[in-house]
Design a protein around this motif. Structure first.
Motif, mmCIF file in Angstrom:
data_model
loop_
_atom_site.group_PDB
_atom_site.id
_atom_site.type_symbol
_atom_site.label_atom_id
_atom_site.label_comp_id
_atom_site.label_asym_id
_atom_site.label_seq_id
_atom_site.Cartn_x
_atom_site.Cartn_y
_atom_site.Cartn_z
ATOM 1 N N ALA A 24 -9.599 -2.216 -9.915
ATOM 2 C CA ALA A 24 -9.378 -1.600 -10.693
ATOM 3 C C ALA A 24 -8.550 -0.491 -10.429
ATOM 4 N N ARG A 25 -8.785 -0.124 -9.407
ATOM 5 C CA ARG A 25 -7.610 0.857 -8.834
ATOM 6 C C ARG A 25 -6.216 0.741 -9.103
ATOM 7 N N SER A 26 -5.860 -0.051 -9.525
ATOM 8 C CA SER A 26 -4.316 -0.632 -9.724
ATOM 9 C C SER A 26 -3.813 0.237 -11.288
ATOM 10 N N SER A 27 -4.610 0.802 -11.306
ATOM 11 C CA SER A 27 -4.200 1.767 -12.553
ATOM 12 C C SER A 27 -4.401 3.508 -12.199
ATOM 13 N N GLN A 28 -5.249 3.571 -11.070
ATOM 14 C CA GLN A 28 -5.868 4.912 -10.730
ATOM 15 C C GLN A 28 -4.534 5.350 -9.981
ATOM 16 N N TRP A 29 -4.037 6.947 -10.989
ATOM 17 C CA TRP A 29 -3.256 7.388 -9.868
ATOM 18 C C TRP A 29 -3.262 7.761 -8.294
ATOM 19 N N TYR A 30 -3.679 6.982 -7.439
ATOM 20 C CA TYR A 30 -3.447 7.215 -5.992
ATOM 21 C C TYR A 30 -4.029 5.130 -6.056
ATOM 22 N N ALA A 31 -3.120 4.852 -6.581
ATOM 23 C CA ALA A 31 -2.845 3.091 -6.529
ATOM 24 C C ALA A 31 -1.661 3.060 -5.546
ATOM 25 N N ASP A 32 -1.286 3.533 -5.564
ATOM 26 C CA ASP A 32 -0.171 3.453 -4.003
ATOM 27 C C ASP A 32 -0.649 3.652 -2.835
ATOM 28 N N LEU A 33 -1.335 4.047 -2.648
ATOM 29 C CA LEU A 33 -2.403 5.084 -1.391
ATOM 30 C C LEU A 33 -2.853 3.417 -0.967
ATOM 31 N N VAL A 34 -3.607 2.320 -1.966
ATOM 32 C CA VAL A 34 -3.557 1.417 -1.117
ATOM 33 C C VAL A 34 -2.841 -0.054 -1.010
ATOM 34 N N GLY A 35 -3.092 -0.169 0.407
ATOM 35 C CA GLY A 35 -2.634 -1.672 0.688
ATOM 36 C C GLY A 35 -3.313 -3.394 0.571
ATOM 37 N N SER A 36 -3.672 -4.042 1.532
ATOM 38 C CA SER A 36 -3.805 -5.390 1.407
ATOM 39 C C SER A 36 -5.382 -5.129 1.260
ATOM 40 N N PHE A 37 -6.056 -5.990 0.510
ATOM 41 C CA PHE A 37 -7.865 -6.193 0.788
ATOM 42 C C PHE A 37 -7.637 -7.029 1.870
ATOM 43 N N VAL A 38 -8.462 -6.529 2.386
ATOM 44 C CA VAL A 38 -8.629 -7.357 3.972
ATOM 45 C C VAL A 38 -10.064 -8.458 3.614
ATOM 46 N N VAL A 39 -10.070 -9.448 3.907
ATOM 47 C CA VAL A 39 -10.735 -10.584 4.015
ATOM 48 C C VAL A 39 -11.472 -11.521 4.881
ATOM 49 N N ARG A 40 -12.507 -12.270 5.760
ATOM 50 C CA ARG A 40 -12.709 -13.214 6.935
ATOM 51 C C ARG A 40 -11.713 -13.802 5.873
ATOM 52 N N ASP A 41 -11.820 -14.991 6.811
ATOM 53 C CA ASP A 41 -11.093 -16.850 6.433
ATOM 54 C C ASP A 41 -12.045 -17.479 6.326
#
Length: 258
Positions: A24-41
């Protein structure tokens, strides 16, 4: 700047909910603030293709082959691997084993290596090997036990060691807020403090200068500091909250909300 680590403590978000919020953040004005999605293997298989996943290896170098195989089979996007040195008696050898596993898996991905402990000779030797392997460092700046949070002097030494080796680094744990503050139980580092300390050291400042910056609680003073080179070295930090860093950046006039 912020890697979305919502599924990690203290947020502990449900993976499905966290992925929905990330998309959902990909369409927000601050989208460029967020990088990768951190997840356990162990949860990587539930991440859909196209989501840039920074994978925390829960079992060290031995998990790399499985992650590479799964990513290839499901056409997943690997943004990075995050792995902690687990052999305290031979940290240099441990970094070499990580390197061998990455090479054997034929992975072309950023690797962030966490070397636990203070900057002893052993730590510095492991940092040398991280640099030699063209990996990056991962610095743990927080902890649920406040007594285990590294002090400002230790963090300054870590950053100085990274810069001395021209090695980029990311941070993890506790950097939800821009400015150093004192929650109940102990102090917490601020990500803006870390940026300014990085710039201070890169510009030739001393460890004592960087320590002072890391202990600074004047947000306006920190926000007024030019940071032409800091982001080149301090690449990102994992946070279980995106809104807290965003709100602080807006409050300090470092981001303007449309």
């Amino acid at each position: 700047m912020v890697d979305d680590a919502a599924v990690f403590p203290p947020g502990d978000a449900d993976l499905s909910d966290a992925l929905t919020a990330y998309a959902a953040r990909s369409s927000q004005w601050y989208a460029d603030l967020v990088g990768s999605f951190v997840v356990r293997d162990t949860e990587l298989g539930a991440v859909p293709p196209g989501v840039p996943a920074s994978v925390v290896l829960t079992s060290g170098a031995g998990a790399i082959a499985g992650v590479a195989s799964l990513a290839a089979r499901k056409d997943l996007t690997l943004a990075g691997l995050e792995v902690a040195v687990r052999d305290a008696d031979d940290p240099v050898g441990n970094v070499r084993r990580i390197d061998a596993a990455v090479r054997a898996a034929d992975l072309d991905v950023q690797v962030f290596v966490e070397v636990p402990g203070p900057a002893t000779a052993s730590w510095l030797a492991a940092a040398d090997e991280v640099a030699a392997c063209e990996f990056h460092l991962k610095l743990r700046l927080g902890h649920v036990d406040h007594d285990l949070i590294p002090d400002a002097g230790t963090v300054a030494t870590w950053i100085d060691a990274a810069l001395d080796r021209e090695t980029r680094f990311k941070a993890t744990a506790g950097l939800h807020r821009a400015v150093r503050h004192d929650p109940e139980g102990g102090g917490a580092h601020g990500f803006l403090n870390v940026l300014v300390a990085t710039q201070t050291l890169w510009d030739g400042g001393s460890g004592a200068d960087a320590t002072e910056v890391l202990e600074q609680r004047d947000g306006a003073r920190l926000a007024a500091t030019p940071l032409p080179s800091a982001r080149r070295w301090f690449t990102s930090f994992g946070s279980c909250s995106v809104t807290e860093p965003l709100d602080d950046l807006i409050a300090l006039d470092l981001l303007e909300k449309p």
